[in-house]
Design a protein around this motif. Structure first.
Motif, PDB file in Angstrom:
ATOM      1  N   GLU A  62       0.871  -1.319   0.020  1.00  0.00           N
ATOM      2  CA  GLU A  62      -0.077   0.076   0.072  1.00  0.00           C
ATOM      3  C   GLU A  62       1.023   1.417  -0.112  1.00  0.00           C
ATOM      4  O   GLU A  62       1.736   1.415   0.979  1.00  0.00           O
ATOM      5  N   LEU A  63       0.452   2.074  -1.063  1.00  0.00           N
ATOM      6  CA  LEU A  63       1.676   3.385  -1.134  1.00  0.00           C
ATOM      7  C   LEU A  63       0.534   4.468  -0.707  1.00  0.00           C
ATOM      8  O   LEU A  63      -0.393   4.403  -1.166  1.00  0.00           O
ATOM      9  N   THR A  64       1.252   5.445  -0.207  1.00  0.00           N
ATOM     10  CA  THR A  64       0.603   6.698   0.153  1.00  0.00           C
ATOM     11  C   THR A  64       1.321   7.717  -0.621  1.00  0.00           C
ATOM     12  O   THR A  64       2.427   7.668  -0.540  1.00  0.00           O
ATOM     13  N   PHE A  65       0.913   8.573  -1.310  1.00  0.00           N
ATOM     14  CA  PHE A  65       1.601   9.441  -2.474  1.00  0.00           C
ATOM     15  C   PHE A  65       0.605  10.680  -2.468  1.00  0.00           C
ATOM     16  O   PHE A  65      -0.424  10.781  -2.340  1.00  0.00           O
ATOM     17  N   ASP A  66       1.372  11.742  -2.993  1.00  0.00           N
ATOM     18  CA  ASP A  66       0.788  13.024  -3.255  1.00  0.00           C
ATOM     19  C   ASP A  66       0.773  13.073  -4.773  1.00  0.00           C
ATOM     20  O   ASP A  66       1.834  13.190  -5.445  1.00  0.00           O
ATOM     21  N   PRO A  67      -0.305  13.090  -5.139  1.00  0.00           N
ATOM     22  CA  PRO A  67      -0.719  12.996  -6.479  1.00  0.00           C
ATOM     23  C   PRO A  67      -0.087  14.283  -7.479  1.00  0.00           C
ATOM     24  O   PRO A  67      -0.115  14.448  -8.706  1.00  0.00           O
ATOM     25  N   LYS A  68      -0.051  15.380  -6.525  1.00  0.00           N
ATOM     26  CA  LYS A  68       0.749  16.580  -7.344  1.00  0.00           C
ATOM     27  C   LYS A  68       2.192  16.349  -7.567  1.00  0.00           C
ATOM     28  O   LYS A  68       2.863  16.964  -8.291  1.00  0.00           O
ATOM     29  N   ARG A  69       3.030  15.342  -6.803  1.00  0.00           N
ATOM     30  CA  ARG A  69       4.393  14.919  -7.071  1.00  0.00           C
ATOM     31  C   ARG A  69       4.486  13.881  -7.995  1.00  0.00           C
ATOM     32  O   ARG A  69       5.410  13.525  -8.614  1.00  0.00           O
ATOM     33  N   VAL A  70       3.707  12.829  -7.649  1.00  0.00           N
ATOM     34  CA  VAL A  70       3.416  11.444  -8.403  1.00  0.00           C
ATOM     35  C   VAL A  70       2.202  11.047  -9.072  1.00  0.00           C
ATOM     36  O   VAL A  70       1.307  11.147  -8.272  1.00  0.00           O
ATOM     37  N   MET A  71       2.110  10.948 -10.158  1.00  0.00           N
ATOM     38  CA  MET A  71       0.525  10.737 -10.614  1.00  0.00           C
ATOM     39  C   MET A  71       0.305   9.245 -10.708  1.00  0.00           C
ATOM     40  O   MET A  71       1.310   8.361 -10.659  1.00  0.00           O
ATOM     41  N   TYR A  72      -0.876   8.865 -10.301  1.00  0.00           N
ATOM     42  CA  TYR A  72      -1.212   7.537 -10.232  1.00  0.00           C
ATOM     43  C   TYR A  72      -0.969   6.801 -11.441  1.00  0.00           C
ATOM     44  O   TYR A  72      -0.371   5.502 -11.268  1.00  0.00           O
ATOM     45  N   GLU A  73      -1.089   7.233 -12.593  1.00  0.00           N
ATOM     46  CA  GLU A  73      -0.879   6.757 -14.137  1.00  0.00           C
ATOM     47  C   GLU A  73       0.847   6.198 -14.031  1.00  0.00           C
ATOM     48  O   GLU A  73       1.113   5.019 -14.515  1.00  0.00           O
ATOM     49  N   THR A  74       1.515   7.096 -13.421  1.00  0.00           N
ATOM     50  CA  THR A  74       3.040   6.687 -13.178  1.00  0.00           C
ATOM     51  C   THR A  74       3.281   5.515 -12.470  1.00  0.00           C
ATOM     52  O   THR A  74       3.977   4.422 -12.716  1.00  0.00           O
ATOM     53  N   LEU A  75       2.560   5.267 -11.503  1.00  0.00           N
ATOM     54  CA  LEU A  75       2.745   4.453 -10.540  1.00  0.00           C
ATOM     55  C   LEU A  75       2.241   3.014 -11.156  1.00  0.00           C
ATOM     56  O   LEU A  75       3.060   1.732 -11.085  1.00  0.00           O
ATOM     57  N   VAL A  76       1.271   3.158 -11.994  1.00  0.00           N
ATOM     58  CA  VAL A  76       0.658   1.932 -12.587  1.00  0.00           C
ATOM     59  C   VAL A  76       1.536   1.413 -13.731  1.00  0.00           C
ATOM     60  O   VAL A  76       1.979   0.266 -13.795  1.00  0.00           O
ATOM     61  N   GLU A  77       2.085   2.339 -14.265  1.00  0.00           N
ATOM     62  CA  GLU A  77       3.148   1.896 -15.292  1.00  0.00           C
ATOM     63  C   GLU A  77       4.373   1.241 -14.752  1.00  0.00           C
ATOM     64  O   GLU A  77       4.785   0.181 -15.261  1.00  0.00           O
ATOM     65  N   PHE A  78       4.699   1.898 -13.663  1.00  0.00           N
ATOM     66  CA  PHE A  78       5.907   1.386 -12.923  1.00  0.00           C
ATOM     67  C   PHE A  78       5.672   0.134 -12.322  1.00  0.00           C
ATOM     68  O   PHE A  78       6.380  -0.925 -12.688  1.00  0.00           O
ATOM     69  N   PHE A  79       4.464  -0.229 -11.808  1.00  0.00           N
ATOM     70  CA  PHE A  79       3.983  -1.544 -11.526  1.00  0.00           C
ATOM     71  C   PHE A  79       4.192  -2.548 -12.524  1.00  0.00           C
ATOM     72  O   PHE A  79       4.714  -3.811 -12.363  1.00  0.00           O
ATOM     73  N   TYR A  80       3.710  -2.165 -13.752  1.00  0.00           N
ATOM     74  CA  TYR A  80       3.690  -3.431 -14.679  1.00  0.00           C
ATOM     75  C   TYR A  80       5.370  -3.396 -15.173  1.00  0.00           C
ATOM     76  O   TYR A  80       5.702  -4.453 -15.577  1.00  0.00           O
ATOM     77  N   LYS A  81       6.164  -2.335 -15.150  1.00  0.00           N
ATOM     78  CA  LYS A  81       7.505  -2.491 -15.681  1.00  0.00           C
ATOM     79  C   LYS A  81       8.377  -3.279 -14.623  1.00  0.00           C
ATOM     80  O   LYS A  81       9.505  -3.747 -14.941  1.00  0.00           O
TER      81      LYS A  81
END
Length: 168
Positions: A62-81
């Motif tokens: 479970e990640l807690t993040f600031d969407p102004k610093r990291v977009m959810y889209e970026t996290l999803v792509e990294f998850f696949y990577k």
């Protein structure tokens, strides 16, 4: 001024490696991670019980993040990577439903983003294999036992996660 944060929850095999690689790549962006269990049907699961496969819980981060610093889209792509999303209920030598590839979405917007990014990753990186990642509404997240938190920081030579590396 308070910061608005969001949660992102991913399962991609052994949670030690997933936590470690997310922290390594996004820790400077203020992301915090914790490992635990989710997606199953047992209240207050523990590691030994989850490993039996009887709970249907996945090892997750479970990640807690600031969407102004990291977009959810970026996290999803990294998850696949960072893992192989084409293997059902397995990552390398780890086999069982607790090691499945899953995105536990926290809102309809997260689900929509995850589905779109999945399609993009499928077309660009996995033309010959089908992504089998599950999309599951986020439910209760049970923190794993303390010795699992930051495991690879506490035990840098104690375990290698050969399945968690950047694929592209």
């Amino acid at each position: 001024m308070s910061t608005v944060t969001e949660k992102a929850t991913f399962a991609a095999g052994c949670f030690w490696g997933v936590e470690h690689i997310f922290r390594k790549h996004f820790g400077a962006d203020g992301i915090t991670c914790k490992v635990g269990y989710t997606g199953g049907n047992t209240e207050d699961p523990n590691y030994r019980l989850v490993c039996t496969g009887s709970t249907n819980h996945a090892e997750a981060v479970e990640l807690t993040f600031d969407p102004k610093r990291v977009m959810y889209e970026t996290l999803v792509e990294f998850f696949y990577k960072m893992h192989d999303p084409t293997t059902a209920n397995a990552q390398g030598p780890d086999v069982g439903t607790q090691y499945r590839s899953a995105i536990f979405y926290h809102s309809p917007e997260q689900k929509e983003i995850a589905e779109r990014v999945t399609q993009e990753v499928q077309e660009k990186h996995y033309k010959d294999k089908k992504i089998v990642t599950q999309f599951i509404p986020a439910g209760k997240f049970y923190d794993a036992e303390e010795y699992h938190q930051l495991y690879l920081e506490k035990n840098p030579t104690g375990y290698e996660c050969p399945t968690h590396f950047l694929r592209w």
